[in-house]
Design a protein around this motif. Sequence first.
Motif, PDB file in Angstrom:
ATOM      1  N   ALA A  36       0.837  -1.211   0.000  1.00 57.84           N
ATOM      2  CA  ALA A  36       0.000   0.000   0.000  1.00 57.84           C
ATOM      3  C   ALA A  36       0.867   1.254   0.000  1.00 57.84           C
ATOM      4  N   VAL A  37       1.911   1.258   0.806  1.00 50.75           N
ATOM      5  CA  VAL A  37       2.804   2.421   0.869  1.00 50.75           C
ATOM      6  C   VAL A  37       3.456   2.656  -0.494  1.00 50.75           C
ATOM      7  N   MET A  38       3.924   1.595  -1.132  1.00 52.25           N
ATOM      8  CA  MET A  38       4.548   1.750  -2.454  1.00 52.25           C
ATOM      9  C   MET A  38       3.544   2.255  -3.490  1.00 52.25           C
ATOM     10  N   LEU A  39       2.313   1.758  -3.413  1.00 50.92           N
ATOM     11  CA  LEU A  39       1.286   2.238  -4.341  1.00 50.92           C
ATOM     12  C   LEU A  39       0.991   3.723  -4.115  1.00 50.92           C
ATOM     13  N   ILE A  40       0.949   4.134  -2.863  1.00 53.63           N
ATOM     14  CA  ILE A  40       0.694   5.547  -2.537  1.00 53.63           C
ATOM     15  C   ILE A  40       1.863   6.406  -3.007  1.00 53.63           C
ATOM     16  N   LEU A  41       3.090   5.998  -2.681  1.00 50.54           N
ATOM     17  CA  LEU A  41       4.270   6.744  -3.131  1.00 50.54           C
ATOM     18  C   LEU A  41       4.378   6.748  -4.657  1.00 50.54           C
ATOM     19  N   GLY A  42       3.825   5.714  -5.275  1.00 49.11           N
ATOM     20  CA  GLY A  42       3.849   5.609  -6.730  1.00 49.11           C
ATOM     21  C   GLY A  42       3.089   6.712  -7.431  1.00 49.11           C
ATOM     22  N   ALA A  43       2.243   7.420  -6.707  1.00 45.27           N
ATOM     23  CA  ALA A  43       1.560   8.572  -7.299  1.00 45.27           C
ATOM     24  C   ALA A  43       2.569   9.675  -7.622  1.00 45.27           C
ATOM     25  N   LEU A  44       3.728   9.632  -6.948  1.00 44.17           N
ATOM     26  CA  LEU A  44       4.745  10.663  -7.128  1.00 44.17           C
ATOM     27  C   LEU A  44       6.017  10.164  -7.801  1.00 44.17           C
ATOM     28  N   ASN A  45       6.219   8.841  -7.796  1.00 47.68           N
ATOM     29  CA  ASN A  45       7.485   8.285  -8.266  1.00 47.68           C
ATOM     30  C   ASN A  45       7.228   7.014  -9.061  1.00 47.68           C
ATOM     31  N   ALA A  46       7.711   6.984 -10.300  1.00 43.94           N
ATOM     32  CA  ALA A  46       7.457   5.841 -11.185  1.00 43.94           C
ATOM     33  C   ALA A  46       8.095   4.552 -10.663  1.00 43.94           C
ATOM     34  N   ALA A  47       9.266   4.647 -10.050  1.00 45.31           N
ATOM     35  CA  ALA A  47       9.920   3.434  -9.526  1.00 45.31           C
ATOM     36  C   ALA A  47       9.098   2.836  -8.383  1.00 45.31           C
TER      37      ALA A  47
END
Length: 178
Positions: free
Chosen positions: A95-106
């Motif tokens: 979930a954290v990676m998906l949320i951060l993924g809104a800002l970062n493609a990696a």
Amino acid sequence: MARYVGHTSTKGIKMRASVYLDIAERTFGPRGSLALLRWALAIVFLWFGAMKFTSYEAHGNAPLIDHSPVVSWLNVVFGVQGASDVIGVIELSTAVMLILGALNAAASALGAVMSSATFIITLSFFLTTPRVAEPTAGGFPAISAPIGQSLLKDLVLLAASVNLLLASIRRLHPCDIL
């Protein structure tokens, strides 16, 4: 309905060998659709991940884990609640990676890989878990309400995860990985 568009240089007729499928739906833009997938998946992982820390969820998932050749070792090594806690940490991390993924493609790509792996594993439970097929309805393809139907939803979640992964990879710049 399939539409064929193409080009060849035979006698002045140009035909390309690509085929695509038209769909009736229209979107309000690829980014908007991807945002819906991202946030829906993030909510699913936050909710399911948090539930893994409850005894109710741990004992409910224990039979699925026990019958899986991929994750059965978790119950052996960590016990029922410990295995559920480990899965909860993984799901919350997803979930954290998906949320951060809104800002970062990696981060988006990593979250989508984690999400896809989760749903591939849970869909494998169709093959390993007893009582997925409903014998009173003739067996497979009739699936049971409590187990089979619960697992079947993961097919849609896997499709959403793969869609987000493909979009993330297209956005990913080699410098984002470093």
